[in-house]
Scaffold this motif. Structure first.
Motif, short mmCIF file in Angstrom:
data_model
loop_
_atom_site.label_atom_id
_atom_site.label_comp_id
_atom_site.label_asym_id
_atom_site.label_seq_id
_atom_site.Cartn_x
_atom_site.Cartn_y
_atom_site.Cartn_z
N GLU A 280 12.53 -1.98 -12.60
CA GLU A 280 12.74 -1.50 -13.96
C GLU A 280 11.88 -0.26 -14.24
N LEU A 281 10.65 -0.26 -13.76
CA LEU A 281 9.78 0.91 -13.93
C LEU A 281 10.33 2.11 -13.16
N ARG A 282 10.80 1.87 -11.94
CA ARG A 282 11.35 2.96 -11.12
C ARG A 282 12.63 3.54 -11.70
N ALA A 283 13.35 2.76 -12.48
CA ALA A 283 14.61 3.22 -13.08
C ALA A 283 14.38 4.22 -14.20
N ASN A 284 13.14 4.34 -14.68
CA ASN A 284 12.84 5.27 -15.77
C ASN A 284 12.32 6.58 -15.18
N PRO A 285 13.08 7.68 -15.27
CA PRO A 285 12.68 8.96 -14.68
C PRO A 285 11.36 9.51 -15.22
N ALA A 286 11.00 9.18 -16.44
CA ALA A 286 9.75 9.68 -17.02
C ALA A 286 8.52 9.06 -16.35
N LEU A 287 8.71 7.99 -15.60
CA LEU A 287 7.59 7.33 -14.92
C LEU A 287 7.54 7.67 -13.43
N ALA A 288 8.36 8.61 -12.99
CA ALA A 288 8.46 8.93 -11.56
C ALA A 288 7.13 9.33 -10.94
N ASP A 289 6.25 9.98 -11.70
CA ASP A 289 4.97 10.41 -11.14
C ASP A 289 3.84 9.41 -11.39
N MET A 290 4.17 8.22 -11.85
CA MET A 290 3.17 7.19 -12.11
C MET A 290 2.57 6.71 -10.78
N THR A 291 1.25 6.61 -10.74
CA THR A 291 0.55 6.22 -9.51
C THR A 291 1.06 4.90 -8.97
#
Length: 70
Positions: free
Chosen positions: A31-42
């Motif tokens: 679910e986190l990976r599906a959100n493009p705004a979180l792509a650079d999240m560590t």
């Protein structure tokens, strides 16, 4: 843990008291990976360890606001 070499003005260990304010639903990595705004999240980078991953204020606001609706 007591460290005799640690100085009171520059401790090597800190103890923080943490209190949960509310319970939320679980968010899985897909679910986190599906959100493009979180792509650079560590957390979502290869080789990251889940237990010690920092979360930026920007990512936290996005997760709590958009994904959890808090």
């Amino acid at each position: 843990y007591f460290d005799a070499k640690s100085q009171p003005d520059a401790p090597r260990w800190l103890l923080l008291d943490v209190k949960a304010l509310r319970k939320t639903r679980l968010l899985g990595l897909p679910e986190l990976r599906a959100n493009p705004a979180l792509a650079d999240m560590t957390l979502l980078q290869r080789g990251s360890r889940l237990s010690i991953t920092p979360v930026s204020d920007e990512h936290w606001q996005l997760i709590t606001g958009t994904l959890l609706g808090l």
